[in-house]
Enzyme design. Sequence first.
Site, PDB file in Angstrom:
ATOM      1  N   TYR A 102      38.838  36.323  34.548  1.00  0.00           N
ATOM      2  CA  TYR A 102      39.821  36.782  33.576  1.00  0.00           C
ATOM      3  C   TYR A 102      39.208  37.620  32.472  1.00  0.00           C
ATOM      4  CZ  TYR A 102      43.178  33.577  35.673  1.00  0.00           C
ATOM      5  OH  TYR A 102      44.032  32.946  36.532  1.00  0.00           O
ATOM      6  N   ARG A 111      48.613  32.221  47.811  1.00  0.00           N
ATOM      7  CA  ARG A 111      47.698  31.118  47.486  1.00  0.00           C
ATOM      8  C   ARG A 111      48.447  30.069  46.695  1.00  0.00           C
ATOM      9  NH1 ARG A 111      43.360  30.341  42.880  1.00  0.00           N
ATOM     10  NH2 ARG A 111      42.490  28.355  43.588  1.00  0.00           N
ATOM     11  N   GLU A 113      41.920  34.660  41.642  1.00  0.00           N
ATOM     12  CA  GLU A 113      42.763  34.703  40.440  1.00  0.00           C
ATOM     13  C   GLU A 113      42.291  35.798  39.502  1.00  0.00           C
ATOM     14  OE1 GLU A 113      43.456  31.117  38.155  1.00  0.00           O
ATOM     15  OE2 GLU A 113      43.504  29.936  40.006  1.00  0.00           O
ATOM     16  N   ASN A 132      37.503  33.332  40.583  1.00  0.00           N
ATOM     17  CA  ASN A 132      38.536  33.536  39.557  1.00  0.00           C
ATOM     18  C   ASN A 132      37.869  34.246  38.390  1.00  0.00           C
ATOM     19  OD1 ASN A 132      40.242  32.110  41.171  1.00  0.00           O
ATOM     20  ND2 ASN A 132      40.523  30.374  39.777  1.00  0.00           N
ATOM     21  N   GLU A 155      37.970  25.830  40.588  1.00  0.00           N
ATOM     22  CA  GLU A 155      37.288  25.828  39.298  1.00  0.00           C
ATOM     23  C   GLU A 155      36.608  24.495  38.939  1.00  0.00           C
ATOM     24  OE1 GLU A 155      39.771  27.380  36.207  1.00  0.00           O
ATOM     25  OE2 GLU A 155      39.901  29.321  37.177  1.00  0.00           O
TER      26      GLU A 155
END
Length: 491
Positions: A318, A84, A384, A316, A174
């Site tokens: 985290y 990506r 991600e 994504n 995002e």
Amino acid sequence: LSKTQAQDGNQFPGGFRFGVATASYQVEGAWNEDGKGENIWDYLTHNNPGAIDDGSNGDIACDSYHKTAEDVELLKDLDVDFYRFSISWSRILPSGHANYINREGVNYYNELIDTLIANDIRPLITMFHWDLPQPLQEIGGWPNPILADLFVDYAKVLFDEFGDRVLEWITFNEPYQICHQGYSEATKAPLYAQDGIGGYLCGHTLLLAHAKTYQLYNESYRETQQGRVGITVNAMWGEPASESEDDATAAENYIQFTFGWFFNPIYASEGDYPSVMRSQIDANSQAEGFQRSRLPSFTQEEIELLKGSSDFLGLNHYSSYECARLTTDETTPSFINDMGVSYTQPDTWEAGASFWLKVYPDGIRKLLNWIKTRYGNPEVMITENGFSYAGNEQDLQDCRRVNYYNVYLEAILAAIVEDECNVTAYTAWSFMDNYEWLRGYTQRFGLYYVDFTDDDRPRTPKMSSRVYSNIISTRAINWTYVPEGFTACDW
Ligand SMILES: O=S(=O)(O)CCCN1CCN(CCO[C@@H]2O[C@H](CO)[C@@H](O)[C@H](O)[C@H]2O)CC1
């Protein structure tokens, strides 16, 4: 899944794909070479270096613009299914407008795409990963509705030039970071602080740009190119800080305001902005004396155009937050006051080098289940996920990143195997250490270490790159695996 369960060798299902990710401004360098135009990160870092923790910029970054062959070799060595990366709009269209195409920019991406395919690695291309051409910012940037059409013009060039070989596209990376951080809270370029105003105008344009691009693909490219188009939204999981009803509502409002904002119009059956955003922002705007709501409205036609405008859900993730009802007086107008939520992270969660990154793998499993329930189990590609060390940590034995990947992949595997969430791909952020926006080079997310003091920007594999490659080849998590040249971590 406990660590011992994972050793049962629970395997990722056949067809599940593994990749790594980067973004153009963060790795390419060559900021003004071969006809590339200036973008808002070039402009910010050159004109306001004090905004960056170490005063640095992406003029060279990882110099990936000159290292296609070398980097694809590393990807081959990792054994990834896909890579990506993002295309720099101003490298293709220097002014941002499609009246002039920079052929040398097209050549660079063609070389990268062709080299990947020659090595049996699929390109997963992000069309926009924050590096807006500066001339488009000078006519207002994303709050200016015309940018939706200019983005479609740019997307058409990408489909024309690369769509014969690129079968998976992500329109935006995002939207929350682009819009709220870029135009409301001034924590991303162009660093505007029009809190409660700029972010919503930006998001409105971005969603329409996405929907019109999806429509363009459907009408003019899907039949011949047979590809897929999606969008990637970052979602920090939000859960109640206490058992109180107030905090349960706060967690739901956090979710709706920070990623429902962009997921709801596309993936929810009713479409449109989340009802809690509509009602709270309309009410606050009126109470604050505005003549109209600070959150624009879609026409019924736009609501229909947005619904289902994605072939997969790019996610994504985290970390997570504990959410409580906001009790402090915030300035108005402001996003946080509209949302009405305060969010924190307990000290018991292990911290990465990024202040917002705490290790809480249950969060991704809960998030995947929330998406399954709320949006009807759409296909999710995790685009991600990763862990940061401080920039001055040279140690290649990155056990904390190995731990992070193992526990998050265990949680994802549990969501797939036990909860039947429809997750089809996973992407580690990042392939290599790179330019971390306002943090400059003070935070490292890479599976490969990059020496930014060496003009050749050498890449050196960290332990996590070997562990990730082992996961890809065995399709299982193995806490006892010790790659050659490294010593066992103390689990
Ligand atoms: O609003 S606050 O500032 O109080 C808290 C911020 C929390 N967000 C969490 C998500 N993160 C997005 C991740 O951003 C992604 O992650 C990578 C590592 O950051 C970046 O390098 C990638 O370019 C980006 O796609 C940015 C910071």
